[in-house]
Design an enzyme around this catalytic site. Structure first.
Site, PDB file in Angstrom:
ATOM      1  N   GLY A  52      40.232 -28.319 -66.156  1.00  0.00           N
ATOM      2  CA  GLY A  52      40.949 -27.105 -66.498  1.00  0.00           C
ATOM      3  C   GLY A  52      40.599 -26.028 -65.492  1.00  0.00           C
ATOM      4  O   GLY A  52      39.454 -25.937 -65.048  1.00  0.00           O
ATOM      5  N   ALA A  83      36.590 -22.966 -63.835  1.00  0.00           N
ATOM      6  CA  ALA A  83      37.006 -24.369 -63.943  1.00  0.00           C
ATOM      7  C   ALA A  83      36.019 -25.144 -64.804  1.00  0.00           C
ATOM      8  O   ALA A  83      34.839 -24.791 -64.888  1.00  0.00           O
ATOM      9  CB  ALA A  83      37.108 -25.008 -62.557  1.00  0.00           C
ATOM     10  N   ASP A  84      36.525 -26.187 -65.428  1.00  0.00           N
ATOM     11  CA  ASP A  84      35.675 -27.063 -66.230  1.00  0.00           C
ATOM     12  C   ASP A  84      36.266 -28.470 -66.191  1.00  0.00           C
ATOM     13  O   ASP A  84      37.486 -28.626 -66.172  1.00  0.00           O
ATOM     14  CB  ASP A  84      35.583 -26.579 -67.675  1.00  0.00           C
ATOM     15  CG  ASP A  84      34.442 -27.254 -68.399  1.00  0.00           C
ATOM     16  OD1 ASP A  84      33.279 -26.865 -68.163  1.00  0.00           O
ATOM     17  OD2 ASP A  84      34.692 -28.190 -69.175  1.00  0.00           O
ATOM     18  N   THR A  85      35.396 -29.463 -66.153  1.00  0.00           N
ATOM     19  CA  THR A  85      35.825 -30.856 -66.079  1.00  0.00           C
ATOM     20  C   THR A  85      35.171 -31.655 -67.201  1.00  0.00           C
ATOM     21  O   THR A  85      33.974 -31.502 -67.459  1.00  0.00           O
ATOM     22  CB  THR A  85      35.431 -31.471 -64.709  1.00  0.00           C
ATOM     23  OG1 THR A  85      36.030 -30.706 -63.670  1.00  0.00           O
ATOM     24  CG2 THR A  85      35.889 -32.918 -64.599  1.00  0.00           C
TER      25      THR A  85
END
Length: 189
Positions: free
Chosen positions: A106, A69-71
């Protein structure tokens, strides 16, 4: 039989969110370069980074379900990642003061040859902040490891006037959608 679940992230917030779901999982931090590709849209950027994190770990654990995950925070087409200094954190928070921005998270889930990658978008509006409020918040150290220089689940909650969308996506992992996608890929709790 439940297959093993791996979180490919060192984020304590993502770990905490998965723990709330009472899932048995392991954290294996992916050490990819999180540089933004300026040719990609913000959604494509977070999905690409999430996929890179998941695939880096999944290479060694093909039988497991691996979540990457990435923000990022997006304001007027500018991508705001984690600030590199207190001055950069102050600049980001000053820019976001009194304004609405987007938070994109994501997520990429890999299991063998199966792949699910998606992005969740949430709009966040800040109160108009004084210089003192911004400075005092930055001095707490909380903004330094967070996209857009704030954590909605901590003291940064005092900056937020309104959100439209998934709160947990702003924290770092849209847990309801993630759980649905894990089940769709065959994970049984």
């Amino acid at each position: 039989m439940t297959k093993h679940l791996i979180l490919a992230s060192g984020s304590p917030r993502r770990k905490e969110l998965l723990e709330h779901l009472q899932l048995d999982f392991t954290v294996i931090v992916s050490d990819i370069d999180e540089a933004f590709d300026s040719t990609l849209t913000p959604s494509a950027t977070v999905m690409s980074l999430a996929f890179q994190k998941a695939s880096h770990v999944a290479k060694s654990y093909r039988e497991s379900y691996v979540i990457g995950a990435d923000t990022i925070v997006v304001y007027r087409d500018q991508l705001l990642g984690k600030p590199k200094s207190e001055e950069e954190a102050i600049s980001m928070l000053t820019m976001l003061s009194g304004e609405t921005h987007e938070v994109l998270t994501g997520v990429s889930i890999l299991h063998g040859d199966q792949k699910c990658t998606f992005a969740e978008r949430t709009n966040v509006t800040f109160w108009s902040l004084t210089k003192k409020e911004i400075y005092d918040y930055v001095k707490t150290g909380e903004p330094m490891d967070k996209a857009g220089a704030y954590g909605i689940q901590g003291l940064g909650s005092l900056l937020v006037k309104e959100i439209q969308g998934d709160y947990f996506s702003v924290v770092g992992l849209p847990i309801a959608r993630t759980m649905r996608e894990l089940r769709h890929l065959g994970l049984s709790k």
